[in-house]
Design a protein around this motif. Structure first.
Motif, PDB file in Angstrom:
ATOM      1  N   THR A  91      12.882 -24.380  55.356  1.00 41.31           N
ATOM      2  CA  THR A  91      14.180 -24.280  56.032  1.00 41.31           C
ATOM      3  C   THR A  91      15.315 -24.191  55.008  1.00 41.31           C
ATOM      4  O   THR A  91      16.220 -23.359  55.135  1.00 41.31           O
ATOM      5  CB  THR A  91      14.397 -25.508  56.940  1.00 41.31           C
ATOM      6  N   THR A 151      17.799 -21.000  54.341  1.00 37.94           N
ATOM      7  CA  THR A 151      19.264 -21.163  54.341  1.00 37.94           C
ATOM      8  C   THR A 151      19.859 -20.654  53.039  1.00 37.94           C
ATOM      9  O   THR A 151      20.884 -19.951  53.027  1.00 37.94           O
ATOM     10  CB  THR A 151      19.632 -22.645  54.538  1.00 37.94           C
ATOM     11  N   THR A 179       7.811 -27.691  55.471  1.00 39.24           N
ATOM     12  CA  THR A 179       8.660 -27.096  56.501  1.00 39.24           C
ATOM     13  C   THR A 179      10.141 -27.296  56.162  1.00 39.24           C
ATOM     14  O   THR A 179      10.950 -26.375  56.314  1.00 39.24           O
ATOM     15  CB  THR A 179       8.348 -27.716  57.878  1.00 39.24           C
ATOM     16  N   ASN A 180      10.480 -28.490  55.704  1.00 38.03           N
ATOM     17  CA  ASN A 180      11.865 -28.765  55.302  1.00 38.03           C
ATOM     18  C   ASN A 180      12.277 -27.890  54.120  1.00 38.03           C
ATOM     19  O   ASN A 180      13.402 -27.367  54.085  1.00 38.03           O
ATOM     20  CB  ASN A 180      12.018 -30.243  54.938  1.00 38.03           C
TER      21      ASN A 180
END
Length: 232
Positions: free
Chosen positions: A173, A177, A169-170
């Motif tokens: 993200t 970005t 998930t990180n």
């Protein structure tokens, strides 16, 4: 093995190992020992002979030092009910197959003091019963330990997947970005590209204009130079 397969295997093991609670019962049974009738107590256990025999032999060690005589074990000066009977002998036997086994413990009455026989026979009965109870409890404990290990293995797998999900998930993200940043850079690049093409085209036109303006100026220059040469 992935987590789904591991969990399926654990559930299957649990279902296979779940059996009704065992009920221990003992019966009075006489056997022939050294050609004599030996009254005693026996119990049937739903387990392989090899497993029962191992536990039975450990139990017998608490009674005293045994000596194998044929298919039974003779224990001299046994400890029964916290009492050491220096002149007594108890005889033990275990028989069975891969499905079930029977343990037996008894004595030859002629080898005992008459006053001790009744008490010792009761101690023998209780000992065989306690052995049966302990045996089943120990076997169930092994299953409990295996089940606990399986639960812990699934929990570790679950925790690993949870941590992996957080990490993914990180990364997603960060990826999103970076995607937005790169899309902005690409858009800026397109605008700059178009602006550069326009400037290049304007530059080319300016060069053409300058070049065109240069022609009459050069003619005037040449005319002045020609006039200068004619002066004498």
């Amino acid at each position: 093995m992935n987590s789904i397969k591991l969990l399926t295997a654990v559930v299957f093991i649990f279902l296979v190992s779940i059996v009704p609670a065992q009920k221990v019962s003992v019966t009075a049974k006489s056997e022939k020992v050294r050609g004599e009738n030996a009254p005693g107590t026996a119990t049937e256990l739903n387990a392989a002979l090899e497993t029962v025999s191992s536990s039975w032999n450990k139990c017998l060690k608490d009674l005293g030092k045994g000596k194998t005589q044929g298919d039974y074990t003779a224990i001299s000066a046994p400890v029964l009910g916290a009492t050491v009977y220096d002149k007594g002998i108890v005889y033990a036997r275990v028989q069975g197959d891969a499905q079930a086994a029977r343990v037996w413990l008894g004595l030859i009455e002629s080898e005992w003091a008459v006053n001790d026989i009744t008490l010792v026979q009761k101690e023998i009965e209780q000992l065989v019963y306690r052995f049966g109870v302990k045996f089943y409890r120990d076997q169930i404990q092994l299953q409990i330990d295996e089940a606990q290990q399986a639960v812990e293995a699934v929990e570790r797998s679950q925790q690993r997947l949870t941590n992996q999900n957080k990490d993914l998930t990180n990364k997603l993200t960060s990826n999103e970005t970076e995607k937005i940043r790169l899309e902005k850079l690409l858009e800026n690049n397109k605008l700059e590209h178009a602006a550069l093409l326009t400037r290049i085209e304007n530059n080319r036109k300016a060069q053409d204009s300058v070049a065109a303006a240069m022609i009459p100026i050069k003619k005037i220059l040449e005319s002045h130079q020609e006039r200068q040469r004619k002066v004498n």
